[in-house]
Design a protein around this motif. Structure first.
Motif, short mmCIF file in Angstrom:
data_model
loop_
_atom_site.label_atom_id
_atom_site.label_comp_id
_atom_site.label_asym_id
_atom_site.label_seq_id
_atom_site.Cartn_x
_atom_site.Cartn_y
_atom_site.Cartn_z
N LEU A 77 -4.36 5.54 0.47
CA LEU A 77 -5.81 5.40 0.63
C LEU A 77 -6.51 5.91 -0.64
O LEU A 77 -6.16 6.97 -1.16
CB LEU A 77 -6.28 6.22 1.83
CG LEU A 77 -7.70 5.98 2.34
CD1 LEU A 77 -7.81 4.59 2.95
CD2 LEU A 77 -8.07 7.04 3.38
N PRO A 78 -7.48 5.16 -1.19
CA PRO A 78 -8.18 5.64 -2.40
C PRO A 78 -8.79 7.01 -2.17
O PRO A 78 -9.24 7.33 -1.06
CB PRO A 78 -9.25 4.58 -2.63
CG PRO A 78 -8.74 3.35 -1.97
CD PRO A 78 -7.96 3.83 -0.78
N ALA A 79 -8.81 7.82 -3.21
CA ALA A 79 -9.39 9.17 -3.12
C ALA A 79 -10.90 9.03 -3.06
O ALA A 79 -11.60 9.16 -4.06
CB ALA A 79 -8.96 10.01 -4.31
N ALA B 88 -2.74 1.15 15.54
CA ALA B 88 -3.67 0.69 14.51
C ALA B 88 -4.71 1.75 14.23
O ALA B 88 -5.28 2.34 15.15
CB ALA B 88 -4.36 -0.60 14.95
N VAL B 89 -4.98 2.00 12.94
CA VAL B 89 -5.99 2.96 12.52
C VAL B 89 -6.92 2.28 11.51
O VAL B 89 -6.45 1.58 10.60
CB VAL B 89 -5.37 4.22 11.88
CG1 VAL B 89 -6.45 5.23 11.52
CG2 VAL B 89 -4.35 4.85 12.82
N TYR B 90 -8.21 2.49 11.67
CA TYR B 90 -9.21 1.95 10.76
C TYR B 90 -10.09 3.09 10.25
O TYR B 90 -10.50 3.96 11.04
CB TYR B 90 -10.09 0.91 11.46
CG TYR B 90 -9.33 -0.29 11.97
CD1 TYR B 90 -9.16 -1.41 11.18
CD2 TYR B 90 -8.78 -0.30 13.25
CE1 TYR B 90 -8.46 -2.52 11.64
CE2 TYR B 90 -8.08 -1.39 13.72
CZ TYR B 90 -7.93 -2.50 12.92
OH TYR B 90 -7.23 -3.59 13.37
N LYS C 30 -15.13 3.28 -0.50
CA LYS C 30 -14.50 2.14 -1.15
C LYS C 30 -14.30 0.96 -0.20
O LYS C 30 -13.67 -0.03 -0.57
CB LYS C 30 -13.15 2.54 -1.73
CG LYS C 30 -13.21 3.65 -2.77
CD LYS C 30 -13.95 3.21 -4.02
CE LYS C 30 -13.90 4.29 -5.09
NZ LYS C 30 -14.61 3.88 -6.32
N GLY C 31 -14.82 1.05 1.01
CA GLY C 31 -14.68 -0.03 1.97
C GLY C 31 -13.94 0.42 3.22
O GLY C 31 -13.72 1.61 3.45
N VAL C 32 -13.55 -0.55 4.05
CA VAL C 32 -12.83 -0.28 5.30
C VAL C 32 -11.36 -0.60 5.10
O VAL C 32 -11.00 -1.67 4.57
CB VAL C 32 -13.40 -1.12 6.46
CG1 VAL C 32 -12.55 -0.97 7.71
CG2 VAL C 32 -14.84 -0.68 6.75
N PHE C 33 -10.50 0.33 5.55
CA PHE C 33 -9.05 0.18 5.37
C PHE C 33 -8.36 0.22 6.74
O PHE C 33 -8.83 0.89 7.66
CB PHE C 33 -8.50 1.28 4.47
CG PHE C 33 -8.96 1.17 3.04
CD1 PHE C 33 -8.13 0.58 2.09
CD2 PHE C 33 -10.21 1.61 2.65
CE1 PHE C 33 -8.55 0.47 0.78
CE2 PHE C 33 -10.63 1.50 1.34
CZ PHE C 33 -9.80 0.92 0.40
N TYR C 34 -7.24 -0.50 6.80
CA TYR C 34 -6.46 -0.59 8.04
C TYR C 34 -5.02 -0.18 7.76
O TYR C 34 -4.46 -0.49 6.70
CB TYR C 34 -6.49 -2.03 8.56
CG TYR C 34 -5.34 -2.40 9.47
CD1 TYR C 34 -5.19 -1.83 10.72
CD2 TYR C 34 -4.40 -3.36 9.07
CE1 TYR C 34 -4.15 -2.18 11.56
CE2 TYR C 34 -3.35 -3.72 9.89
CZ TYR C 34 -3.23 -3.12 11.13
OH TYR C 34 -2.18 -3.46 11.95
N THR D 173 -4.44 -1.06 3.94
CA THR D 173 -4.87 -2.36 3.42
C THR D 173 -6.39 -2.43 3.45
O THR D 173 -7.01 -2.13 4.47
CB THR D 173 -4.29 -3.51 4.26
OG1 THR D 173 -2.87 -3.43 4.25
CG2 THR D 173 -4.73 -4.85 3.70
N ASN D 174 -6.98 -2.85 2.33
CA ASN D 174 -8.44 -2.99 2.25
C ASN D 174 -8.85 -4.26 2.98
O ASN D 174 -8.41 -5.36 2.64
CB ASN D 174 -8.88 -3.04 0.79
CG ASN D 174 -10.39 -2.93 0.64
OD1 ASN D 174 -11.14 -3.24 1.55
ND2 ASN D 174 -10.83 -2.47 -0.51
N LEU D 175 -9.72 -4.12 3.97
CA LEU D 175 -10.16 -5.27 4.77
C LEU D 175 -11.47 -5.86 4.28
O LEU D 175 -11.89 -6.91 4.76
CB LEU D 175 -10.33 -4.85 6.23
CG LEU D 175 -9.10 -4.34 6.95
CD1 LEU D 175 -9.45 -3.95 8.38
CD2 LEU D 175 -7.99 -5.37 6.95
#
Length: 585
Positions: A290-292, A306-308, A313-317, A333-335
């Protein structure tokens, strides 16, 4: 009362020297520009000095800012309203008042006059940017594509007679009603957590910034990154369950069925996603790749792993094991790469875990199919996308993949439609519960799922945005936010889950156009909890798994939004919105 849809507060507007570009500075200090007065892009231009004040014979309002237009033929004064004078300030005309309100909204901050068109001007206020091409006689909004809607939280997703509800800085709670296209104020929709925050802060001896409650278990996070857990309803927070997180705790997610499992989203420079599987005795970081970047919200579907997480920097899954301890790094993963580059302020799943909702700072709310559903077949009610029990004859959606055959209780479940992401099946009219083990044939083999079945499970059919399938019985036209139902009129309600019919009808076959089989169960309908006369309850002609209920609306009703629901043998359905108009003629 507004001339057009609004957005968040804008502090100042100004034109370029040639009048071709309009600039706007939002309260967040972000500057945007538009060439076509519809589409806005980020701008890096310097802000010009304000125009010098003009001298007027008198001021229409105390403290009004008076300026001259391009050729000096008119002057404008901006205070609570915008005024215009064509005689040097002796006589003023109010350009924004309608009765006691403003057609462009309150909180005026700035007026900009075009340097080349003496009749073109713009206003910045608490509700966005407003433009006039006729010297202020008429107004249009320039807010629809202005990325200045500061959504801080998604309060709820569509369901039970409500639409999507959000919390917006400076505007409070807003709702996008089912089937509507414009957000409206939703007073009282946002929970008042101030009292509980103060209570938990006192009990924990910390400045609480986020909390989540399931039964007597209370998770609380502090401004300095500590995570605390109470098992007595928040009366005490034992120090032994205090863990350092490295940054402000922004949001906490707790699994409703497993209060020992929780996730926390944190800002700051330390870990940004933490997990506990033992009510806070231990927390482990899930940052992985995950980006810092500060995290603002987190949600999960435990059964699907599943975790969101919503970050700057956006939403990640991520797909992660939420049931057992696992030291393997989490892969995210960047969604939102295809969405505007913006900080994500919130992320939510609908109750069925099918739809994903994300809030992007300035850009509003976006929805899409939750990607994790492709990893884990899930059976939901096709009527309202809930996990309510099935009933003989009802429609089901198999989310997550294509099925080629379904059997349960020695009965075949007809497949009505199938794709790589979703399939629709019908429950046989002969099915009996309370639980049926289903065998689903898929591309990856045979999968078993348990299906709760009861004699009736009434559901009013709704679309993905919560709009109910309601129709005027005389015209056949849909009844929605743009076409209200009429008092004394007849309303048709499309439903599923009403159970057996008389005479018996084959499963998987379209209902006949003439004399469709009648519902056996006792069907009732209610408008704002008042009973309606039910004149018909049958299978819906020409459809499979759909039922048709026809009701007579009362002669006297309140104009506006009402709550409608049905019941079958005492079992109540979901609630939907019905917009009522005047009487029929």
């Amino acid at each position: 009362m507004l001339a057009a849809p609004a957005t968040g507060p804008v502090e100042r507007v100004w034109f370029s020297a040639d009048g071709s570009i309009l600039y706007a500075r939002a309260r967040s200090s972000k500057v945007f520009q538009t060439l076509d007065f519809q589409t806005w892009l980020p701008a890096s231009t310097g802000e010009p000095a304000p125009p010098p004040p003009a001298s007027a014979a008198r001021s229409p309002e105390a403290g009004g800012n008076v300026v001259l237009n391009a050729n000096g033929t008119a002057m404008y004064s901006l205070g609570r309203h915008l005024f215009r004078s064509d005689d040097g300030g002796h006589i003023w005309t109010n350009l924004t008042a309608w009765r006691s309100q403003s057609v462009v909204g309150p909180g005026q901050h700035s007026v900009a006059l075009s340097p080349v068109n003496s009749e073109e001007l713009a206003i910045a206020n608490d509700y966005g940017v407003w433009r006039s091409m006729d010297g202020g006689l008429s107004w249009t909004g320039a807010n629809q594509f202005l990325p200045n809607l500061a959504v801080r939280k998604i309060l709820s997703t569509p369901g039970n007679a409500t639409g999507t509800r959000i919390l917006v800085d400076g505007m409070g709670a807003l709702e996008l009603a089912p089937g509507a296209s414009i957000w409206q104020p939703a007073p009282g929709a946002a929970p008042n957590n101030a009292v509980l925050t103060q209570q938990y802060s006192a009990a924990a001896h910390a400045d609480i910034s986020a909390f989540a409650v399931v039964g007597d278990t209370v998770y609380a996070g502090s401004e300095d990154g500590r995570l605390l857990v109470s098992v007595d309803g928040g009366r005490t927070f034992p120090d032994a369950r205090t863990v350092g997180g490295g940054g402000r705790v922004e949001r906490i997610f707790v699994d409703p069925a497993r209060p020992d499992l929780a996730l926390a989203a944190l800002s700051g420079s330390g870990s940004h996603v933490l997990r506990t599987m033992n009510r806070g005795v231990f927390w482990d970081a899930m940052d992985g790749n995950l980006p810092a970047s500060p995290a603002h919200a987190v949600t999960a579907d435990r059964a699907a792993g599943a975790v969101y997480v919503a970050t700057d920097k956006g939403v990640f899954y991520a797909h992660a094991d939420l049931e057992t301890a696992n030291t393997a790094p989490v892969t995210w993963t960047n969604l939102t790469e295809s969405l505007p580059a913006a900080s994500a302020t919130d992320v939510q799943l609908d109750p069925a875990g099918v739809q994903l909702y994300v809030a992007l700072d300035g850009y509003g709310v976006f929805a899409a199919a939750a990607p994790h559903r492709l990893r884990n077949l899930r059976i939901i009610n096709a009527g309202d996308y809930s996990t309510r029990a099935a009933a003989p004859g009802s429609l089901l959606s198999v989310i997550g993949g294509r099925v080629s055959a379904v059997r349960g209780g020695n009965l075949a479940y007809p497949i009505l439609a199938a794709s790589d992401t979703e399939s629709q099946i019908q429950v046989p009219f002969d099915a009996v519960g309370p639980n049926v083990p289903l065998e689903l044939e898929t591309a990856v083999g045979r999968i078993r799922r348990d299906l709760p079945v009861q004699p009736v499970s009434p559901t009013i059919l709704v679309s993905r945005d919560g709009a109910a399938m309601l129709y005027d019985a005389d015209s056949g036209l849909p009844v929605d936010s743009s076409r209200a139902a009429r008092a004394s009129g007849r309303l048709q309600v499309w439903a599923t889950g009403l159970g057996k019919v008389r005479p018996d009808w084959p499963t998987g076959m379209q209902a006949p156009l003439d004399n469709p089989p009648a519902v056996v169960a006792n069907i009732r309908a209610y408008l704002d909890r008042m009973p309606l006369q039910v004149t018909k309850a049958t299978l819906l002609p020409g459809f499979v798994g759909f039922y048709l209920i026809e009701v007579q609306l009362p002669a006297l009703t309140n104009i506006g939004t009402a709550e409608l629901y049905i019941s079958a043998d005492g079992q109540e359905s979901n609630r939907v919105q019905l917009v009522m108009g005047g009487a029929s003629y």
